[in-house]
Scaffold this active site. Sequence first.
Site, PDB file in Angstrom:
ATOM      1  N   HIS A   1      35.036 -20.388   0.610  1.00  0.00           N
ATOM      2  CA  HIS A   1      35.163 -21.839   0.715  1.00  0.00           C
ATOM      3  C   HIS A   1      35.933 -22.258   1.967  1.00  0.00           C
ATOM      4  CE1 HIS A   1      36.416 -25.875  -1.154  1.00  0.00           C
ATOM      5  NE2 HIS A   1      35.101 -25.873  -1.201  1.00  0.00           N
TER       6      HIS A   1
ATOM      7  N   LYS B   1      36.958 -23.183   5.834  1.00  0.00           N
ATOM      8  CA  LYS B   1      36.367 -23.862   6.993  1.00  0.00           C
ATOM      9  C   LYS B   1      37.295 -23.611   8.173  1.00  0.00           C
ATOM     10  CE  LYS B   1      35.064 -26.441   3.233  1.00  0.00           C
ATOM     11  NZ  LYS B   1      35.690 -26.418   1.904  1.00  0.00           N
TER      12      LYS B   1
ATOM     13  N   ASP C   1      38.243 -19.897  21.967  1.00  0.00           N
ATOM     14  CA  ASP C   1      38.972 -19.249  23.071  1.00  0.00           C
ATOM     15  C   ASP C   1      40.416 -18.920  22.738  1.00  0.00           C
ATOM     16  OD1 ASP C   1      36.710 -19.331  24.645  1.00  0.00           O
ATOM     17  OD2 ASP C   1      37.331 -21.109  25.764  1.00  0.00           O
TER      18      ASP C   1
ATOM     19  N   HIS D   1      37.552 -36.347  -0.916  1.00  0.00           N
ATOM     20  CA  HIS D   1      37.331 -34.900  -0.901  1.00  0.00           C
ATOM     21  C   HIS D   1      38.448 -34.141  -0.205  1.00  0.00           C
ATOM     22  CE1 HIS D   1      35.140 -31.146   0.451  1.00  0.00           C
ATOM     23  NE2 HIS D   1      34.754 -31.210  -0.812  1.00  0.00           N
TER      24      HIS D   1
ATOM     25  N   LYS E   1      41.946 -32.231   0.847  1.00  0.00           N
ATOM     26  CA  LYS E   1      42.885 -31.336   0.172  1.00  0.00           C
ATOM     27  C   LYS E   1      44.176 -31.339   0.997  1.00  0.00           C
ATOM     28  CE  LYS E   1      38.471 -29.482  -0.118  1.00  0.00           C
ATOM     29  NZ  LYS E   1      38.014 -30.030  -1.331  1.00  0.00           N
TER      30      LYS E   1
ATOM     31  N   ASP F   1      58.357 -33.837   0.449  1.00  0.00           N
ATOM     32  CA  ASP F   1      59.524 -34.545   0.970  1.00  0.00           C
ATOM     33  C   ASP F   1      59.185 -35.259   2.282  1.00  0.00           C
ATOM     34  OD1 ASP F   1      60.971 -33.738  -1.240  1.00  0.00           O
ATOM     35  OD2 ASP F   1      61.719 -31.926  -0.287  1.00  0.00           O
TER      36      ASP F   1
END
Length: 479
Positions: A223, A225, A230, A397, A399, A404
């Site tokens: 899952h 990404k 470079d 969607h 995450k 703090d």
Amino acid sequence: MNPQEIYLLGYVVAGLQLCGLVAAVHAVFTVRTSQGAIAWAMSLVFMPVLTLLPYLVFGRSSFDAYIRARRQANVEMHAAVAQLDWRPWVDEALAVSDSPTRPNPLQPFARLAQMPSLASNQARLLIDGQATFDAILAAIASAEKVVLVQFFIIRDDAIGRRLQQVLIERARAGVQVYLLYDSIGSHALPRRYTRSLRQAGVQVHAFATRGFISRFQWNFRNHRKIVVVDGRIGFVGGLNVGDDYLDQKPRLSPWRDTHLELSGPVLACLQDSFAEDWYWASHELPPLLLPEGYGEADMVCQVVCSGPADKDETASLFFVQAINMAKRRIWLTSPYFVPDEAVYAALRLAVLRGVEVRLLLPSRPDHRVVYAASTLYARSIMRAGVRVFRYQPGFMHQKVLLIDEDTAAVGSANLDNRSFRLNFEVMVLVANREFADGVARMLEADFELSQELTPENEPKPHRLQHLGMRVARLVAPVL
């Protein structure tokens, strides 16, 4: 129906029931969590006709063998890396030590991930698809040496073809280009898409389990990404490659997501993660470049990669530690809220010690069973004192978590069992007050566009809906 057919049907039912009982015993001994074992065992005993085939597909029948194979591949990969003139953890002077004079608040995450906390980085928020893909495609277009690209989903649509073309152009220009996609998440990707890439010189592989039996196992998904160009600029977050992430799916639009642009030593950790996955898929190492040009960057970053082959339940422990370290506030966003017992308890304990806990969830479902289970958990955690918000404009969607005033994280892991124990995920923590302020402003804008869940405004489900939510919660550990 004649007596012979009735007898035959009885034998079939009895056979299915027996197979269900055997599978239930197998689940009790092999499923990783107690709630998961209970969910599978009860379903297999009482509904074998409906659950036996899903257990064979989604269950743990080849899980242990898969874990051993993946761990062995990781050992082989790191042995191969050790022979190169490349140090995956870069200059030791950049690693943030943990001492009485210079404490490292991210040290528990470093030990959990077995990767160091690294200083002298720069991080920039990329809010939503347009900003994310503009930055990623521009970075790839400027590549001179190596491009590493990894996504869970790649679609053969407008944005997918833009990615395809820029990768082809760079490969034809002599740049080494590597593309890794998940075989389950990208199951609809046509062969002509990858064939065009290979013909142009792009190295392409699908991340998949191995062996004949494994082909029927759908639980092992990558899952992550990750994009690294470079060794100088990288990207990680929640967006996949598809037009729906650019508001081209009316039912869920506008799509709300967040990605992270990174530069500095932390890119060595992202390359190491990519190398492990690439080695699993190809038995070869991609080229690895030491990050250069730290400049005025001063952010401490911690990469936390997690997956089913980990010794510990890394993703679940990541969220537990993040919640436990919060002293004043912790804000979390996730499209799926199906927590395990440890995360649920950590959230409740945070409320009890006076921490402001906010949870941002979508108001529209993309997976109805998961949404039903998530709704029941959301109502329950709201009664425990967590402020729960539902994002109104479209599908949420992202995450993201904020701890703090000085620490935030962006990545691919959801607050559900699949991310905790089944998927390969990656999160990046950034310890920097200025960056955390930017995340706080972003989330405050999201909260302004959300409706807070309260006993008064949450519609009370009728009995059939409530039953459906309870059933969804029962099977939540195996979703």
